[in-house]
Enzyme design. Structure first.
Site, PDB file in Angstrom:
ATOM      1  N   SER A   1      10.982  15.428 -22.080  1.00 38.31           N
ATOM      2  CA  SER A   1      10.280  16.372 -21.220  1.00 38.31           C
ATOM      3  C   SER A   1      11.199  17.452 -20.672  1.00 38.31           C
ATOM      4  O   SER A   1      10.734  18.493 -20.231  1.00 38.31           O
ATOM      5  CB  SER A   1       9.625  15.616 -20.065  1.00 38.31           C
ATOM      6  OG  SER A   1      10.596  14.880 -19.348  1.00 38.31           O
TER       7      SER A   1
ATOM      8  N   ASP B   1      14.984   3.231 -15.096  1.00 38.73           N
ATOM      9  CA  ASP B   1      14.085   3.600 -16.197  1.00 38.73           C
ATOM     10  C   ASP B   1      14.434   2.824 -17.457  1.00 38.73           C
ATOM     11  O   ASP B   1      14.469   3.381 -18.553  1.00 38.73           O
ATOM     12  CB  ASP B   1      14.149   5.106 -16.452  1.00 38.73           C
ATOM     13  CG  ASP B   1      12.938   5.603 -17.268  1.00 38.73           C
ATOM     14  OD1 ASP B   1      11.922   4.874 -17.327  1.00 38.73           O
ATOM     15  OD2 ASP B   1      13.020   6.701 -17.846  1.00 38.73           O
TER      16      ASP B   1
ATOM     17  N   GLY C   1      15.777  14.136 -31.296  1.00 36.93           N
ATOM     18  CA  GLY C   1      14.918  13.666 -30.213  1.00 36.93           C
ATOM     19  C   GLY C   1      14.587  14.789 -29.268  1.00 36.93           C
ATOM     20  O   GLY C   1      15.306  15.775 -29.148  1.00 36.93           O
TER      21      GLY C   1
END
Length: 429
Positions: A97, A245, A94
């Site tokens: 950012s 989030d 994975g």
């Protein structure tokens, strides 16, 4: 299936207006540095491991290597490149950012782990890394539905230093905190990069998007996931942590036990609210910076801590988050969006990654708009749950989702009420 086209919107982040792009994109991350390039065939150099309570190197291991990585052009590990590391990095699984996640093997135990590498090349990266570190290390107990942090290692100038929670004796730890608070580059330079390595449990089942959309609809799995998710959020709120989030990307699947177990992950935007003034959680230092645990008073109502940074991913953000004044009830709203989308398999195509993602939205002409944003514009709007006429959603689940997605946070159940009600409606279904 719809594609969410990019559109400009305004966000409030630390009192400043900033432009963002909608479509499953994280906001309130300032100008995050560009993605780190994958380095093929590279082996991390020898690292002397030391505990941040001691000045002398530790002698726990017979070797002095912490991490090692090696690739061939066909992505198979090159045996000759592995030089007695504590963790062998096998492959990249994975990339976000501000970091890269690898599948790895612990040399001592042979266990598979996930290793996240975060480059501390900018204050905003350090801030995100420390937020995740403080949140995970503030948990005194484990929970089966929250990803487990095994250890955190700071790598700089050939040294790998174990990080411990709030240790004021560690100069490196204090400099990281100073970097975050001052917003200045203190650690790491192009010629001497500084990294934080998070070693966590490995979840081989991918994220919730991949798991749900690659299988046939299964009401029993949905009910199990609903209970697991509410249990995880109740645990976090009991420990005074607001995730901020929650989204399918940040919910991982472990299949070690034979049946899928959800793991809430990625705490880079989380906030530890214990011990802070109830008027505004973000007007004061983050709990954990002083080394004190966050569980000293679990009876404190986390829903009285006010947060002010518009953080999260737009499809899952509550109306009050768009305004920049919210509490932990925003996590309940995000959970409602996820569960609704999971049950009815409502998806959109993310304009940035081109991935199909689970997420509920409101149609406005040819556009689709996040539910929270639509409710902010029209608080009297009635949500049609379920969206599809042939949905098998029970009346109990419908009512619960309506309550979770109430425009007024006070009308939503808190995490503990939600856990009780979820058990009731899923057992009755």
């Amino acid at each position: 299936m719809l594609t969410f086209h990019k559109k400009k919107a305004m966000e409030i982040c630390n009192g400043k207006k900033r432009r963002k792009v909608s479509g499953g994109v994280r906001v309130c991350r300032r100008s995050v540095a560009g993605k780190m390039k994958r380095e093929v065939g590279k082996v991390l150099r020898s690292l002397t491991v030391e505990d941040n309570n001691h000045k002398e190197p530790m002698e726990e291991e017979e070797d002095d290597h912490c991490f090692s990585i090696g690739y061939l052009r066909n992505d198979r590990l090159e045996p000759s490149l592995v030089v007695s590391p504590r963790y062998n990095l096998l492959r990249e699984v994975g990339r976000g950012s501000y970091g890269v996640v690898y599948e790895a093997i612990a040399r001592k135990t042979g266990a598979r782990v996930a290793v996240k590498r975060l480059q501390c090349d900018a204050p905003e990266n350090v801030e995100l890394a420390l937020a995740e570190f403080w949140a995970l290390t503030s948990l005194e107990n484990r929970h089966q539905n929250v990803v487990q942090l095994e250890e955190c290692v700071l790598q700089r100038k050939g040294l790998a230093q174990k990080m411990s929670h709030g240790n004021k004796k560690s100069r490196q730890y204090l400099r990281l905190v100073e970097t975050s608070l001052k917003g200045e580059r203190i650690l790491g330079y192009p010629e001497e990069p500084c990294y934080l390595w998070f070693v966590m449990e490995f979840c081989e089942g991918g994220d919730l998007n991949q798991y749900i959309l690659s299988r046939r609809p299964d009401p029993q799995t949905n009910r199990s996931f609903m209970r697991q998710l509410t249990s995880a959020v109740a645990f976090l709120h009991k420990n005074n942590i607001v995730h901020r989030d929650l989204k399918p990307d940040n919910i991982l699947i472990s299949q070690k036990s034979g049946s899928p177990v959800l793991k809430v992950a990625d705490f880079g935007l989380s906030k530890v609210c214990a011990g802070l003034n109830t008027k505004n959680c973000e007007d004061h230092p983050i709990a954990g910076e002083d080394g004190k645990g966050s569980n000293q008073n679990n009876i404190v109502n986390i829903n009285k801590f006010w947060l002010s940074s518009a953080c999260g991913s737009d499809f899952y953000m509550a109306p009050e988050v768009w305004e920049g004044h919210y509490t932990a009830k925003a996590d309940i709203f995000a959970l409602g969006i996820i569960i609704w989308a999971m049950i009815e398999r409502i998806t959109f195509i993310d304009a940035e990654s081109k991935r199909e993602l689970l997420g509920t939205y409101i149609r406005q002409g040819t556009e689709i708009v996040p539910v929270g944003e639509a409710l902010l514009e029209n608080p009297k709007m009635v949500l049609h749950i379920p969206q599809r006429a042939r949905s098998s959603m029970s009346e109990g689940v419908k009512k619960l989702l309506h309550d979770m997605l109430a425009v007024n946070p006070q009308d939503r159940p808190d995490a503990f009420q939600l856990e009780v009600r979820m058990d009731q409606v899923t057992c009755a279904a």
